[in-house]
Every structure is written in structure tokens, then in C-alpha cells.
Enzyme design. Sequence first.
Site, mmCIF file in Angstrom:
data_model
loop_
_atom_site.group_PDB
_atom_site.id
_atom_site.type_symbol
_atom_site.label_atom_id
_atom_site.label_comp_id
_atom_site.label_asym_id
_atom_site.label_seq_id
_atom_site.Cartn_x
_atom_site.Cartn_y
_atom_site.Cartn_z
ATOM 1 N N ASN A 159 0.782 -1.240 0.000
ATOM 2 C CA ASN A 159 0.000 0.000 0.000
ATOM 3 C C ASN A 159 0.812 1.289 0.000
ATOM 4 O OD1 ASN A 159 0.706 -0.658 2.673
ATOM 5 N ND2 ASN A 159 -1.018 0.474 3.501
ATOM 6 N N GLU A 255 4.991 -4.626 11.888
ATOM 7 C CA GLU A 255 4.051 -3.503 11.763
ATOM 8 C C GLU A 255 2.840 -4.069 11.028
ATOM 9 O OE1 GLU A 255 4.524 -0.544 13.010
ATOM 10 O OE2 GLU A 255 6.646 -0.648 13.506
ATOM 11 N N CYS A 289 -3.021 1.354 6.977
ATOM 12 C CA CYS A 289 -3.177 0.561 8.201
ATOM 13 C C CYS A 289 -3.866 1.351 9.319
ATOM 14 C CB CYS A 289 -1.833 0.027 8.659
ATOM 15 S SG CYS A 289 -0.573 1.291 8.665
HETATM 16 P P1 NAP Z 1 0.760 -9.189 3.216
HETATM 17 O O1 NAP Z 1 -0.092 -9.997 2.342
HETATM 18 O O2 NAP Z 1 0.978 -9.619 4.611
HETATM 19 O O3 NAP Z 1 2.176 -9.048 2.459
HETATM 20 C C1 NAP Z 1 3.212 -8.276 2.986
HETATM 21 C C2 NAP Z 1 4.542 -8.782 2.451
HETATM 22 O O4 NAP Z 1 4.787 -10.088 2.966
HETATM 23 C C3 NAP Z 1 4.577 -8.911 0.937
HETATM 24 O O5 NAP Z 1 5.848 -8.550 0.472
HETATM 25 C C4 NAP Z 1 4.328 -10.397 0.737
HETATM 26 O O6 NAP Z 1 4.815 -10.890 -0.490
HETATM 27 C C5 NAP Z 1 5.134 -10.946 1.896
HETATM 28 N N1 NAP Z 1 4.837 -12.342 2.244
HETATM 29 C C6 NAP Z 1 3.738 -13.082 1.936
HETATM 30 N N2 NAP Z 1 3.866 -14.332 2.461
HETATM 31 C C7 NAP Z 1 5.064 -14.367 3.117
HETATM 32 C C8 NAP Z 1 5.754 -15.361 3.851
HETATM 33 N N3 NAP Z 1 5.263 -16.585 4.028
HETATM 34 N N4 NAP Z 1 6.960 -15.053 4.385
HETATM 35 C C9 NAP Z 1 7.480 -13.812 4.235
HETATM 36 N N5 NAP Z 1 6.880 -12.830 3.534
HETATM 37 C C10 NAP Z 1 5.673 -13.104 2.978
HETATM 38 O O7 NAP Z 1 0.239 -7.663 3.301
HETATM 39 P P2 NAP Z 1 -0.277 -6.733 2.126
HETATM 40 O O8 NAP Z 1 -1.595 -7.234 1.646
HETATM 41 O O9 NAP Z 1 0.812 -6.493 1.134
HETATM 42 O O10 NAP Z 1 -0.469 -5.357 2.928
HETATM 43 C C11 NAP Z 1 -1.610 -5.051 3.656
HETATM 44 C C12 NAP Z 1 -1.393 -5.258 5.132
HETATM 45 O O11 NAP Z 1 -0.278 -4.521 5.585
HETATM 46 C C13 NAP Z 1 -2.566 -4.751 5.947
HETATM 47 O O12 NAP Z 1 -2.890 -5.683 6.950
HETATM 48 C C14 NAP Z 1 -2.043 -3.468 6.558
HETATM 49 O O13 NAP Z 1 -2.674 -3.063 7.740
HETATM 50 C C15 NAP Z 1 -0.620 -3.810 6.770
HETATM 51 N N6 NAP Z 1 0.164 -2.582 6.911
HETATM 52 C C16 NAP Z 1 0.634 -2.232 8.151
HETATM 53 C C17 NAP Z 1 1.357 -1.047 8.310
HETATM 54 C C18 NAP Z 1 1.917 -0.644 9.637
HETATM 55 O O14 NAP Z 1 2.833 0.188 9.649
HETATM 56 N N7 NAP Z 1 1.421 -1.150 10.751
HETATM 57 C C19 NAP Z 1 1.573 -0.223 7.216
HETATM 58 C C20 NAP Z 1 1.048 -0.608 5.978
HETATM 59 C C21 NAP Z 1 0.356 -1.793 5.841
HETATM 60 P P3 NAP Z 1 3.810 -11.144 -1.734
HETATM 61 O O15 NAP Z 1 3.295 -9.803 -2.119
HETATM 62 O O16 NAP Z 1 4.702 -11.745 -2.743
HETATM 63 O O17 NAP Z 1 2.744 -12.058 -1.231
#
Ligand code: NAP
Length: 480
Positions: A159, A255, A289
Site C-alpha cells: 500500500n 508492523e 493501516c
Molecule cells: P501481506 O499480504 O501480509 O504481504 C506483505 C509482504 O509479505 C509482501 O511482500 C508479501 O509478499 C510478503 N509475504 C507473503 N507471504 C510471506 C511469507 N510466508 N513469508 C514472508 N513474507 C511473505 O500484506 P499486504 O496485503 O501487502 O499489505 C496489507 C497489510 O499490511 C494490511 O494488513 C495493513 O494493515 C498492513 N500494513 C501495516 C502497516 C503498519 O505500519 N502497521 C503499514 C502498511 C500496511 P507477496 O506480495 O509476494 O505475497
Amino acid sequence: MPAAAEQVQHFPLFIAGRPVTTESELVVRLPFDSTPVGVTYNAGEREVAAALEAAAAAAGAMRKLSAAERSALLYKAWQLLGENQAEMAQVLMSETGKPIREARGEVGRAMETLLLSAEEARRLHGEVVPIEGALAAKGRMAMTVREPLGVIAAITPFNVPLTLAMHKVAPALASGNTVVHKPASTTPLSASRLAAIFQQAGLPAGAYNVIAGPGRIVGDRLVEDRRVRMISFTGSVEVGSRIRDRAGMKRVTLELGGNAGVIVEPDGYDDSLIPRCVTAAFAHSGQVCISLQRAYLHETVYDRFVEEFTRATAKLKIGHPAAEDTDISSLITEEEARRVEQWIQEALEAGAQLLIGGRRTNATVEPTVLAEAPASVSCSCKEVFGPVVVLYRYRELQEAIERVNDSAYGLQAGIYTRDLGKAFRAARQLEVGGVLINDVPMFRVDIMPYGGAKLSGMGREGPRYAMEEMTEPKLICWKV
Ligand code: NAP
């Protein structure tokens, strides 16, 4: 935008200071209409191994740089990013589908994070330990120095791909570490550009490596490798917990997600309230988030808020992200938009009122305002990560605080009131990483400590705080 994948720009991986391509092309499409916008490459086993090797080999060179030299490097990268901001904003708009105005804002934030890290590089310090306070330490002196951990794996979500990468890469380099970065598969292009900028700034080869590829393969491999000393992850709770479970003795910062709430007391209503709440609920189609998802409104301001908030929401312009006047573009994929549509349906079937919005076209969901959805429906208790906000009426402040806390998450919360006593009572009771008084929970500037309580994560970002997580205090004690 070019129409065919073969006509679009290529964005190589970066390993050991060199651009790298593989046979497995990853075509990135504009989420709004699926136009191809760039091609990068999936890293295979060979590239992951090479990136880890390069980062481990560069650890010595990074460690040898003085604080002033690391600061100068980051400052140079800041200048180069500044020269390339217009192109970087286009890349960000194209891969995320966020409106171009928001993409420019993200580049500005990434630059500020980089500049803060360049400044913090000079300030990283240990402390003098008053060791003679212990009976057995008579005649001794002691101090700590902060030492880099070594190789850090940075895993980032889709995002806010540039700024969230910067929150890991810049503090890691500022404190003398090396990085292997895996960006999200949907938004891997800006990381390639960022690596090229750091290279041009003169970073030792291998200090920052970028490898795209499926999380389950590339991510898992990074989490398992014994040379990786820390995993800095931003993303979903689901993936974050999996990483935590598999990380063994590695340091881990997470995070994660949230379903942020705001409370509006009778004396909290001011001119900025409605515009701030609209931005907090609908910026980047709610894919933030700390997006405002639940608003608890005192019964004396409820009707006015509903009327003004829905009127302001109706003015938001849905359109192509490249258009200057677009407020709402699309979610990251049509699949995500369908999920949000289903959750809205679930809330309506459970008795929620639809005040505005609710419809989906391809990957775009209209900004949607619901009222009085039961706390148990997904739109209220889970993280929507879409343009949906639920409004609730309350009588007593204590009740509102408890309802905000009635969540598995705890990233940030806001309270609007002019009464300092109430504001601080809420601030102490809210179970979150950050409380905003007279502002929305989406307020974040990059200098502040940022992170969550409960399922929203562990550890803090913000350059100074991240650098503490990314270094170890070593004790040096001598007998005089
Ligand atoms: P996600 O599906 O958890 O993916 C995040 C990252 O993890 C991607 O690079 C993904 O790669 C990778 N990943 C997936 N499976 C993995 C595994 N088994 N081992 C290691 N890495 C793996 O999250 P998203 O959909 O991209 O982002 C949305 C989420 O991020 C929301 O829940 C949001 O709240 C959270 N977020 C939190 C913050 C904060 O600062 N607290 C800020 C922004 C977003 P792939 O894309 O290749 O699957």
C-alpha cells in the site's frame, strides 16, 4: 500508459550493486484498469542466495564506515531521490493505483524519512553506565556502544511501497547494517528504482539488495536463513504471525494491521473534523493501516456528523489515478474489491444502515459510510482495508473508550475534545500504540515512534526508534 507488456519499462532486481534479470518476468499492472505499467523479475533460489551472500559480504564494509560517512551517503541518496521525484511518483501511482496527488505525497514522506535517517546516523550513541553503583564494581568504569546487527531482511506490503521500504532501508543503512529487501509482488517497481538511487549515491555494493518474488517462497527463504539477524516486516497479521513463528532467534519487528477508531465528544466538533475524517477514511481507498474505520460520535453531535460527513463524502471524485482531481481510484486488485463488497453486504444483512456508497465497479469500491453495524460484523471487527467507515452513537465517554478497545488490534486511535482531563483519561486508557488528541488516527509523520499494541504488531518505526531496534548495545567495562 503503454498498452502492451512488451512496451513497458523494465525494472531489474538489484543484487551486489548490479541490476539483475531472470527468466521469470513479473508484469505489474495498473490496478484501476489492468494496463501493464512495468516489468520486473521473480527471484529464484539462485538470486535469493546471491542477495543473501552479497548482504553478508557487504556487512564488513558497512561496519567500517563512520557515522559521518553513512550520513553523507544517505544525504546524497536524498538529493538524488529529490531529483527523481516526479518519475518516482509516476512509478508509485502506476504500481499502487493511488491517485497521483497521493503518490507525490508518498515520495515527499519517503524523502523526509531518508533525511531524518541521514541526520540520525550522526546521533546514534550508547551511554555511560554508572557501574560503580553496584557493590562489586568499585574501581570500574563502563559504557555502551551501539553496534549494527548485520544482515536485515526487509519485507514490505503493497500500500505504501516506497515510504514503508524507506522506514526499513534508511535506518538500517544509517546504523551500519546491510539489507535484503522483498517488496510486495503487486508493487515491486519503486524498490528497483530506490536501489538504483542508493547505488548511484555510492553505497557499498551489496549493502542494499532488492529481490521480488512470491512471499511464500522468497519471503520464507529470507526468514529461514541463518545469516539474517533481523526481520523487519510490515504487512498483514496472518503473514506477520507466520514469520514470528518461524524466525527462531532472529530479532523481529512487526508492523501489522488495524481497525482504527475515533471518538468525537460534544465539545470536540471543529471546522477541521469533517475534512480530516473524510481523508482518514478514504485516502488511498482506505488501504492504509491507520485508516479511520470506526467513528464513535457522542449522541449530541451524531446527527450533525452524519449529515456533514455523508455530504462531504458524496463530493469525492472517483476516477483514473493519473487525473489531478481524482480522490478515489481503485483497490489493489478486483479480488480485494469483491471481498470489501461482500463485507458491506454482510453488514447490511446484519442490520447496518447504508448512508452512502456500497457499490463496486471492477477494482473500485465507492466510498461507503455505514451506521450502527453490529460490532461482530467484519466491517467493524476486522481490518477492512477498503473505503468503508462505520458510524456509532454513544452516551458516555467511558463507553466509547471501551468500544474502541473492543478490538483485536491496537495501532492508533483519535479523540476530539477540548477538555484536557477527558483527553488524557482516554489517552491513558486506549489500548493502542499512539493516541491523537484533536486529530484522526491516520495522523502519522515519519519522525515519530510508530507501531502497534495487541495484534497490530511489536517494535517501533521512525528512524531513531528503528535504529535502536536494528543495533545492539555492547558493554565495554574496564578496571581503572
Ligand atoms: P501481506 O499480504 O501480509 O504481504 C506483505 C509482504 O509479505 C509482501 O511482500 C508479501 O509478499 C510478503 N509475504 C507473503 N507471504 C510471506 C511469507 N510466508 N513469508 C514472508 N513474507 C511473505 O500484506 P499486504 O496485503 O501487502 O499489505 C496489507 C497489510 O499490511 C494490511 O494488513 C495493513 O494493515 C498492513 N500494513 C501495516 C502497516 C503498519 O505500519 N502497521 C503499514 C502498511 C500496511 P507477496 O506480495 O509476494 O505475497
